[in-house]
Each structure stands twice: as C-alpha cells, then as structure tokens.
Design an enzyme around this catalytic site. Structure first.
Site, short mmCIF file in Angstrom:
data_model
loop_
_atom_site.label_atom_id
_atom_site.label_comp_id
_atom_site.label_asym_id
_atom_site.label_seq_id
_atom_site.Cartn_x
_atom_site.Cartn_y
_atom_site.Cartn_z
N LYS A 1 0.31 -0.95 -0.04
CA LYS A 1 -0.15 0.25 -0.22
C LYS A 1 0.47 1.25 0.08
CE LYS A 1 -2.10 -0.95 4.14
NZ LYS A 1 -0.95 -1.98 4.64
N ARG B 1 -8.93 1.64 9.72
CA ARG B 1 -9.01 0.14 10.09
C ARG B 1 -9.23 -1.18 10.69
NH1 ARG B 1 -3.18 0.55 9.34
NH2 ARG B 1 -1.64 -0.93 10.57
N ARG C 1 12.16 -6.15 4.51
CA ARG C 1 11.60 -4.51 4.23
C ARG C 1 12.88 -4.06 4.64
NH1 ARG C 1 6.02 -2.16 5.78
NH2 ARG C 1 6.00 -3.62 7.07
N ARG D 1 11.79 -1.87 10.69
CA ARG D 1 10.88 -1.74 11.44
C ARG D 1 10.73 -3.19 12.91
NH1 ARG D 1 5.58 -0.01 7.42
NH2 ARG D 1 4.14 -1.02 9.66
N ARG E 1 -0.02 -8.91 13.38
CA ARG E 1 -1.00 -8.20 12.46
C ARG E 1 -1.46 -8.49 11.60
NH1 ARG E 1 4.19 -5.22 10.50
NH2 ARG E 1 3.40 -4.52 8.99
P1 AP5 Z 1 5.35 -1.15 2.03
O1 AP5 Z 1 4.41 -0.51 0.50
O2 AP5 Z 1 5.34 -0.93 2.35
O3 AP5 Z 1 3.84 -2.51 2.28
P2 AP5 Z 1 2.22 -2.23 3.37
O4 AP5 Z 1 0.94 -2.86 2.76
O5 AP5 Z 1 2.72 0.28 3.38
O6 AP5 Z 1 3.14 -1.87 4.21
P3 AP5 Z 1 2.79 -1.63 6.17
O7 AP5 Z 1 3.37 -2.61 6.89
O8 AP5 Z 1 3.33 -0.33 5.87
O9 AP5 Z 1 1.36 -1.65 6.84
P4 AP5 Z 1 0.91 -1.55 7.76
O10 AP5 Z 1 -0.66 -1.48 7.26
O11 AP5 Z 1 1.08 -2.94 8.74
O12 AP5 Z 1 1.74 -0.52 8.56
P5 AP5 Z 1 0.84 0.89 9.03
O13 AP5 Z 1 2.24 1.78 8.98
O14 AP5 Z 1 -0.08 1.19 8.67
O15 AP5 Z 1 5.51 -2.59 1.12
C1 AP5 Z 1 5.96 -3.69 2.10
C2 AP5 Z 1 7.27 -4.13 1.68
O16 AP5 Z 1 7.47 -5.26 -0.02
C3 AP5 Z 1 8.29 -3.24 1.43
O17 AP5 Z 1 9.79 -3.55 1.52
C4 AP5 Z 1 8.15 -3.00 -0.20
O18 AP5 Z 1 9.90 -2.47 -1.04
C5 AP5 Z 1 8.21 -4.00 -0.58
N1 AP5 Z 1 6.90 -4.35 -2.02
C6 AP5 Z 1 6.37 -3.41 -2.30
N2 AP5 Z 1 5.01 -3.74 -3.54
C7 AP5 Z 1 6.32 -5.22 -3.78
C8 AP5 Z 1 5.39 -5.64 -4.71
N3 AP5 Z 1 4.62 -5.90 -5.79
N4 AP5 Z 1 6.59 -7.00 -4.84
C9 AP5 Z 1 7.83 -7.31 -4.30
N5 AP5 Z 1 7.88 -6.29 -3.22
C10 AP5 Z 1 7.37 -5.48 -2.88
O19 AP5 Z 1 0.98 0.73 10.55
C11 AP5 Z 1 1.64 -0.05 10.94
C12 AP5 Z 1 1.44 0.59 12.78
O20 AP5 Z 1 0.71 1.69 13.10
C13 AP5 Z 1 0.20 -1.03 12.95
O21 AP5 Z 1 0.23 -2.06 13.03
C14 AP5 Z 1 -0.66 -0.17 14.27
O22 AP5 Z 1 0.05 -0.84 15.47
C15 AP5 Z 1 -0.94 1.41 13.83
N6 AP5 Z 1 -1.91 2.26 12.97
C16 AP5 Z 1 -1.57 2.74 11.83
N7 AP5 Z 1 -2.88 2.86 11.59
C17 AP5 Z 1 -3.89 2.83 12.48
C18 AP5 Z 1 -4.99 2.83 12.59
N8 AP5 Z 1 -5.88 3.17 10.94
N9 AP5 Z 1 -5.31 2.26 13.71
C19 AP5 Z 1 -5.01 1.77 14.96
N10 AP5 Z 1 -3.26 1.45 14.58
C20 AP5 Z 1 -2.88 1.78 13.41
#
Ligand code: AP5
Length: 209
Positions: free
Chosen positions: A14, A89, A123, A156, A167
């Site tokens: 994403k 979420r 990552r 991370r 997660r």
């Molecule tokens: P990447 O693009 O980083 O993936 P992503 O979907 O953004 O993954 P996240 O882990 O950041 O999402 P998340 O929703 O768990 O975390 P968030 O930061 O929102 O890609 C992943 C990897 O794959 C990278 O290395 C990239 O280079 C690679 N890649 C990408 N596309 C690829 C492809 N096509 N092929 C191969 N490789 C590829 O949330 C973190 C924490 O914050 C949560 O757990 C929670 O504690 C808190 N939080 C955030 N938002 C909320 C909310 N709304 N409510 C409550 N808690 C929240």
C-alpha cells in the site's frame, strides 16, 4: 476530486503504491502508520502512548488515531483530495471517516499470506527520510544504506515475526470486514497486488479515473 482509501493487509504494498499515485495525482499521501511513527520518534505524548501498540502489532486506540488523522486532514493541502493509507482499520474508524468526508474510491490490495511474510521480512527502511526498500524486490544501491541520504537502513520493530503474526490476525479480525462495508457502498475496487511493483502500479492506475 480524488478522495481515495488504500485498504489491505500489512506488507501488501500500500505504502509503495500510495507514494506513486499521490505524486501523480498531486494529492497528499496520508499514512496513519507514518504519522504515528513520527509522533513516537518525536516523543510526543500521543506518540509515546501509541508506541507499545505499534511495536506489538496491535491497533493503536481509535481516539489517538482519530486525533492525529483529524489534525492532518484539516490542513489546507488535503482540501482538494487525499490518499489515505492504513486508515480506516476497523468499523468505528470507517464510520468516523464517513461523518467527516465522502470518498471516491477504496482500493483493496489482494496478495497471498506467504508473499506478505516474504515482503515484510525483507523490508528495510531509512530512519532518517522514511524511504522504503526491500532486500529482494527493491534493494538499495549500496548495501544497507539509504540511496537518498546514506543513512544505515533498519528493520521496523513490527516487521519481526511475532509482531507480523499479530498484525495479520488483527487485519483478518478487524480490518477485513471493511471490504464488505465498502462493497455495499459501491466504493470497493479490488486490485491484484501480486507481481512486480511496476505491474501493480499500472493496475492501480487503471482503477482511478
Ligand atoms: P509496503 O509498500 O511498505 O507495504 P504496506 O502495505 O504499506 O505495509 P505496512 O506494513 O506499512 O502496512 P501496515 O498497514 O501494516 O503498517 P502501517 O504503517 O499502516 O511494502 C512492503 C515491502 O514489500 C517493502 O519492502 C516494499 O519495498 C515491498 N514491495 C512493495 N510492493 C511490492 C511488490 N509488488 N513486489 C515485491 N515487493 C514489494 O501501520 C503500522 C502500525 O501502526 C499498525 O500495526 C498499528 O499499530 C498502527 N496503526 C496505523 N494505522 C492505524 C490505524 N488506522 N488504527 C490503529 N492503528 C494504526
């Protein structure tokens, strides 16, 4: 107007795709994960309250997330559209968002659990500028160093296996029900998120008029 939500499991890509699309459309990329991590790094009271939840892979309490996102959405650059990445979420967050703004599209990322685990374990991120790399699919030019500022890349804390398992469970129990919520409202646009980042970029682009 582009008022877009990216929905999908952790590591689905994403953030990678949101950065591309937001740049192309000229709208801000609003990631609640990035906002919360920045608050934690700045040691603000909100960030400190969120930190343990993030590290363990649990959702941060809704009141904290709504506060930090509300402040960001109120800034002038979000008036002409936005791309929300990682919010909402759960159902209460989706309902709260619906009271603040209509949406134009909810893009849901579809990818297999084995691929998610692979993407997350490979990552690496720059703690200075937040650039995201991947040891297999997007390696930095010099091993272990950010291409932009040379800072040593880190993993991370929530990309370690125990937190990833939490997660994925949290996603299945609390976030996946939003697929039906947005399908019923005619907003859901599923995208096949397998394949290379460039292939996924083209598929995402074709869903947004
Ligand atoms: P990447 O693009 O980083 O993936 P992503 O979907 O953004 O993954 P996240 O882990 O950041 O999402 P998340 O929703 O768990 O975390 P968030 O930061 O929102 O890609 C992943 C990897 O794959 C990278 O290395 C990239 O280079 C690679 N890649 C990408 N596309 C690829 C492809 N096509 N092929 C191969 N490789 C590829 O949330 C973190 C924490 O914050 C949560 O757990 C929670 O504690 C808190 N939080 C955030 N938002 C909320 C909310 N709304 N409510 C409550 N808690 C929240």
């Amino acid at each position: 107007m582009h008022r877009i939500v990216f929905l999908g499991p952790p590591g689905a890509g994403k953030g990678t795709q949101a950065a591309e699309l937001a740049r192309e459309l000229g709208i801000p990329h609003l990631s609640t994960g990035d906002l919360l991590r920045a608050a934690a790094a700045a040691r603000t009271p909100l960030g400190l309250a969120a930190e343990d939840h993030i590290n363990a892979g649990r959702l941060v309490p809704d009141d904290l997330v709504l506060r930090i996102l509300g402040e960001r959405l109120a800034r002038p650059d979000a008036r002409a559209g936005f791309l929300l990445d990682g919010f909402p979420r759960n159902l209460p967050q989706a309902e709260a968002l619906g009271r603040v703004t209509p949406l134009d599209a909810v893009v849901s990322f579809d990818v297999d659990p084995e691929e998610i685990v692979r993407r997350l374990s490979d990552r690496r991120v720059c703690p200075q500028c937040q650039s995201v790399y991947n040891l297999s699919s997007r390696p930095p030019q010099a091993a272990g160093r950010c291409d932009k500022d040379g800072t040593s890349l880190v993993q991370r804390s929530d990309d370690r296996p125990e937190a990833v398992a939490t997660r994925l469970k949290v996603y299945a129990e609390q976030t996946a029900p939003l697929l039906q919520f947005y399908r019923e409202r005619g907003l859901l646009r599923p995208v096949n998120a397998r394949g290379s980042p460039d292939q996924v970029t083209r598929r995402v682009r074709s869903l947004i008029p």
